[in-house]
Design an enzyme around this catalytic site. Structure first.
Site, PDB file in Angstrom:
ATOM      1  N   SER A  47      48.787  36.883  49.795  1.00 57.84           N
ATOM      2  CA  SER A  47      50.025  37.639  49.618  1.00 57.84           C
ATOM      3  C   SER A  47      51.225  36.708  49.492  1.00 57.84           C
ATOM      4  CB  SER A  47      50.248  38.581  50.812  1.00 57.84           C
ATOM      5  OG  SER A  47      50.591  37.833  51.961  1.00 57.84           O
ATOM      6  N   ASP A 101      48.637  38.851  45.953  1.00 53.41           N
ATOM      7  CA  ASP A 101      48.874  40.218  46.415  1.00 53.41           C
ATOM      8  C   ASP A 101      50.341  40.443  46.747  1.00 53.41           C
ATOM      9  OD1 ASP A 101      48.077  42.796  47.295  1.00 53.41           O
ATOM     10  OD2 ASP A 101      47.941  42.094  49.371  1.00 53.41           O
ATOM     11  N   HIS A 102      50.871  41.593  46.355  1.00 47.97           N
ATOM     12  CA  HIS A 102      52.259  41.985  46.666  1.00 47.97           C
ATOM     13  C   HIS A 102      53.242  40.894  46.267  1.00 47.97           C
ATOM     14  CE1 HIS A 102      51.791  45.887  48.551  1.00 47.97           C
ATOM     15  NE2 HIS A 102      50.765  45.432  49.225  1.00 47.97           N
ATOM     16  N   ASP A 139      54.428  43.606  42.446  1.00 45.06           N
ATOM     17  CA  ASP A 139      54.981  44.639  43.323  1.00 45.06           C
ATOM     18  C   ASP A 139      56.474  44.826  43.081  1.00 45.06           C
ATOM     19  OD1 ASP A 139      55.597  46.438  45.267  1.00 45.06           O
ATOM     20  OD2 ASP A 139      54.830  45.271  46.942  1.00 45.06           O
ATOM     21  N   GLU A 195      51.872  49.013  41.736  1.00 43.19           N
ATOM     22  CA  GLU A 195      51.895  50.083  42.742  1.00 43.19           C
ATOM     23  C   GLU A 195      52.869  51.169  42.330  1.00 43.19           C
ATOM     24  OE1 GLU A 195      53.472  50.511  47.303  1.00 43.19           O
ATOM     25  OE2 GLU A 195      52.023  48.916  46.931  1.00 43.19           O
ATOM     26  N   HIS A 199      45.626  50.539  49.168  1.00 42.10           N
ATOM     27  CA  HIS A 199      46.296  49.633  50.088  1.00 42.10           C
ATOM     28  C   HIS A 199      46.335  50.284  51.475  1.00 42.10           C
ATOM     29  CE1 HIS A 199      48.608  46.782  47.212  1.00 42.10           C
ATOM     30  NE2 HIS A 199      47.538  47.270  46.592  1.00 42.10           N
TER      31      HIS A 199
END
Length: 293
Positions: free
Chosen positions: A50, A83-84, A105, A135, A205
């Site tokens: 992340s 991630d993110h 994100d 997302e 998630h």
């Protein structure tokens, strides 16, 4: 098998109707534990790094290069995914390092800005052969940004996919990030409707708060990629506390990190089996996934 593209793991899982496991790396010990778990379970695994993890380590290169090296040396199929990610520069750095997929994100932005930001980065990634997840619907619990209780609207999600070109979509169906108790009941009816309406794999998630059987029901309803972080972090921390509590004079960090690494390996291997064990989908939310043209 060593390092493989994230897309290959997700596509195979979607075709088989099982979960594609995506577990988060925090530091080298967790990366080692997760690769060990994949090898023991003889299962593919997506290792996620992340933006918060990158910031913790000071920059992208140290933890990403270490994780890629573990994947390359593994006997299991391992993918590495960022991630993110909110910083476009980290996407560029990740692609240069050899990462095959990114979760872009922009979900904290208003819808139109989320679309514009995601579309631009997706186009850049696709030019380099990278897989992109985004997302929509604001999964609850992440740093106070996401509104709990929100649900992703299938029509809006389809419009978002068409406008951005993303390859997978994280949807809000009742889970929440950073949960410490596994008590969440997901909206399987909505998962079924999203799966029927959307041409890309669905991503869950906040799966740490979801019990094993509920994860299996979500996969049966149409979920594919299952992200788990907090639950495995809790396993690691609990082991460290137990070892240090039993021997307060212990100073050699290897002697408490090693059992914590093993505890995570055992639980991650168990979860891999859970996510790869299909169950029948009730008629009320079973649906045929559309194929993207």
């Amino acid at each position: 098998m060593s390092l493989v593209p994230t897309s290959s793991i997700i596509d195979s899982a979607r075709t088989a109707g099982i979960g594609a496991a995506a577990f988060n790396v925090i530091h080298l010990e967790t990366a080692e534990a997760l690769v060990t778990a994949a090898e023991r379970a003889n299962a593919p695994l997506i290792l996620q790094i992340s933006e918060n993890c990158i910031r913790y380590h000071g920059s992208l290169r140290p933890i990403t290069r270490a994780t890629l090296a573990l994947a390359e040396d593994s006997s299991a199929p391992i993918a590495v995914h960022l991630d993110h990610i909110t910083d476009a520069e980290l996407v560029r750095q990740g692609a240069a390092a050899g990462v095959s997929s990114f979760m872009v994100d922009a979900s904290a932005f208003p819808y139109d800005e989320n679309v514009a930001t995601t579309a631009a980065l997706t186009a850049w990634c696709h030019e380099r052969g990278s897989f992109v997840e985004a997302e929509l619907g604001k999964v609850g619990g992440k740093d106070g940004v996401h509104a709990p209780g929100t649900r992703t609207d299938p029509d809006e999600a389809l419009a978002f996919i068409d406008a951005t070109g993303v390859d997978a979509l994280a949807v809000a169906v009742g889970s929440s990030h950073a949960m410490h108790e596994r008590t969440t009941v997901l909206d399987k009816e909505l998962i079924g409707r999203l799966q029927a309406a959307l041409p890309v794999p669905l991503v869950l998630h906040g799966s740490s708060g979801v019990p094993d059987e509920e994860l299996q029901r979500a996969i049966a309803a149409g979920m594919t990629k299952i992200n788990i972080s907090t639950h495995l972090v809790s396993v690691f921390t609990r082991s460290v506390r137990d070892v240090l509590g039993a021997d307060p004079a212990l100073v050699d960090s290897r002697k408490y990190l090693k059992p914590a690494r093993e505890a995570v390996a055992q639980e991650a291997a168990r979860l891999l089996e859970v996510l790869r064990t299909p169950i029948a989908a009730p008629d009320r939310y079973a649906a045929q996934a559309p194929v993207r043209g």
